[in-house]
Motif scaffolding. Structure first.
Motif, short mmCIF file in Angstrom:
data_model
loop_
_atom_site.label_atom_id
_atom_site.label_comp_id
_atom_site.label_asym_id
_atom_site.label_seq_id
_atom_site.Cartn_x
_atom_site.Cartn_y
_atom_site.Cartn_z
N PHE A 62 0.84 -1.20 0.00
CA PHE A 62 0.00 0.00 0.00
C PHE A 62 0.87 1.25 0.00
CE2 PHE A 62 -1.99 3.37 2.54
CZ PHE A 62 -3.10 3.63 1.76
N VAL A 63 1.93 1.26 0.81
CA VAL A 63 2.82 2.42 0.86
C VAL A 63 3.50 2.63 -0.49
CG1 VAL A 63 4.91 3.35 1.93
CG2 VAL A 63 3.20 2.20 3.34
N ALA A 65 2.41 1.68 -3.42
CA ALA A 65 1.42 2.14 -4.39
C ALA A 65 1.10 3.62 -4.20
CB ALA A 65 0.15 1.29 -4.26
N GLU A 66 1.05 4.07 -2.96
CA GLU A 66 0.79 5.49 -2.71
C GLU A 66 1.98 6.35 -3.12
OE1 GLU A 66 -2.00 7.24 -1.44
OE2 GLU A 66 -2.80 5.35 -2.19
N VAL A 67 3.18 5.88 -2.84
CA VAL A 67 4.37 6.63 -3.24
C VAL A 67 4.46 6.73 -4.77
CG1 VAL A 67 6.91 6.56 -3.26
CG2 VAL A 67 5.65 6.18 -1.12
N ARG A 69 2.24 7.32 -6.78
CA ARG A 69 1.44 8.45 -7.26
C ARG A 69 2.26 9.74 -7.31
NH1 ARG A 69 -3.14 8.96 -3.18
NH2 ARG A 69 -3.66 10.71 -4.55
N TYR A 83 2.48 0.29 -9.20
CA TYR A 83 3.21 -0.50 -8.21
C TYR A 83 4.35 -1.29 -8.87
CZ TYR A 83 4.06 -4.17 -4.73
OH TYR A 83 4.65 -5.03 -3.84
N VAL A 415 6.99 4.37 6.11
CA VAL A 415 6.41 5.35 5.19
C VAL A 415 7.46 6.41 4.86
CG1 VAL A 415 4.61 7.08 4.90
CG2 VAL A 415 4.09 4.93 6.07
N ARG A 423 11.52 6.48 -3.47
CA ARG A 423 11.06 7.36 -4.55
C ARG A 423 12.25 8.11 -5.14
NH1 ARG A 423 9.24 12.73 -4.82
NH2 ARG A 423 9.66 12.94 -2.59
#
Length: 432
Positions: A62-63, A65-67, A69, A83, A415, A423
């Motif tokens: 989940f982390v 996938a959010e990163v 973005r 992802y 996170v 990233r």
């Protein structure tokens, strides 16, 4: 006895005002929670570790996938990466190249004739395992991720078994279970544990290291030697591994003399084979790179391309960075104090429950990092191999609160670690 005062009566009033239906619902909820807890505790320990591992990896997914973005387009990622695109960042691109195209047959050189960064700096076992899956038609991102996920799961289960074995000889049964559980849980949720689901070598290296230490503690020297050779094709950790073997054999020989029991000829031969395998493990990949390229220093020369001075220099980078960050005097002084404090703590009474082998590993590995590593952001990832220290949390007097607080802190820092280091911010960024 006097009647309860007004404050007590006011506090008790809401409970009396609850009707029979509410009270029955509350009782059922308590029983449901107790039954769930009992079912959880009846699961085999390995199954409980795997559940925690799976939940931790879902959190990491989940982390990631959010990163994704917020990932800017670069040479590694498209405009709107998902992802899977984020799995193949940083060193994973080198492992993908190895899995798909193999190694170069000569040391790549730059315009000035010096070696440049290339696949020769990366160990072959993990990408070659991914290559087997790629041959089935699976994209490398998922193949490499699957190798890491499976190896990480095996490592988490093995950590619990290893620490339980080590602690059971020095603690009560309950303390051994708690210490082993905390070590496994903290490994699963540690801030850089994202690497246990990306195409990196930490997962396979952890699994092999845990297997080696467990076999060593059980004095199964021949299988341990075979695992040491496999580990020598995964990550460059054979030097601290050899130090652990030397400490183990010396302590066993001393204990045997005290009891008047000398190693049999067969057992002595197995010990020598183990010592030879652990030493040879450090030479396997440099020798293989020599055979691939025809250049004796192919591996070390390529590794130098990643260092600020163009070569691997022992210990000096830590000294220089400490001076740069904290000053010419305060930096080195604080570095020496930190190293001495760590050694004193690890040799003290509180860590004695880990046993000589695990303490030797934690000492030798940190010493190895000090000798050969440049102290930059990748250090956070390398410290995952110090997993035995997580067992000490389970032995803390306030173990439940301490473990819960560390789990929450680790997830929060995961996170931060992923958003900060995984990233990539073009054109250049700090590596994870």
């Amino acid at each position: 006895m006097s009647a309860p005062g007004p404050a007590v009566r006011r506090a008790a009033a809401p409970e009396r005002s609850a009707g029979p239906g509410v009270r029955r619902w509350r009782v059922r909820q308590r029983w449901a929670g107790q039954r769930l807890l009992l079912r959880w505790l009846r699961l085999p320990a390995a199954a409980r570790v795997l559940v925690v591992y799976a939940l931790a990896r879902l959190f990491s997914a989940f982390v990631l996938a959010e990163v994704a973005r917020f990932q800017e387009p670069s040479a590694w990622t498209p405009q709107d990466p998902g992802y899977a695109d984020l799995l193949v960042l940083w060193d994973a691109t080198w492992y993908r190249s190895i899995a798909l195209d193999g190694y170069p047959d000569a040391v790549p050189l730059g315009a000035d004739g010096d070696p440049v960064q290339s696949e020769l700096a990366f160990y072959p076992l993990a990408p070659l395992l991914a290559r087997l899956l790629v041959a089935t038609g699976l994209p490398f991102a998922w193949a490499g991720s699957l190798v890491s996920l499976v190896a990480g799961a095996a490592a988490a289960v093995g950590v619990r078994a290893l620490l339980h074995w080590a602690l059971a000889a020095r603690c009560t049964a309950g303390a051994a279970r708690r210490g082993a559980w905390s070590a496994a849980v903290l490994l699963c949720v540690s801030p850089p544990s994202v690497v246990l689901q990306v195409p990196y070598t930490e997962g396979p290296a952890l699994a092999l290291l845990v297997a080696f230490l467990l076999l060593l503690q059980r004095q199964r020297y021949l299988p341990a030697g075979a695992v040491a050779l496999a580990l020598g094709l995964t990550r460059p950790v054979a030097v601290p591994l050899s130090a652990v073997v030397v400490v183990h054999l010396l302590l066993r020989a001393r204990a045997g003399r005290r009891r008047g029991a000398v190693l049999s000829g067969r057992e002595a031969l197995r010990a020598l084979v183990l010592l030879g395998c652990s030493g040879a493990a450090g030479l396997l990949w440099p020798a293989a790179a020599w055979l691939l390229t025809g250049r004796a220093d192919a591996y070390t020369a390529t590794m130098g391309a990643w260092r600020s001075g163009g070569e691997v220099v022992w210990l000096r980078p830590w000294w220089d960075v400490s001076q740069h960050v904290l000053g010419a005097v305060a930096g080195p002084a604080l570095l020496v104090v930190a190293v001495v404090a760590y050694v004193a703590w690890l040799l003290g009474r509180r860590t004695a429950v880990l046993g000589a082998d695990l303490r030797a590993w934690c000492l030798a590995y940190v010493g190895y990092l000090l000798l050969v590593l440049d102290p930059f952001t990748s250090l956070f990832r390398y410290l995952v191999l110090l997993f035995p220290l997580g067992a000490l949390v389970g032995l803390h007097p306030r173990r439940r609160g301490a473990l819960g607080a560390l789990v929450l802190a680790s997830l929060a820092l995961q996170v931060v670690w992923t958003a900060w280091l995984w990233r990539f911010s073009p054109p250049a960024d700090w590596p994870p």
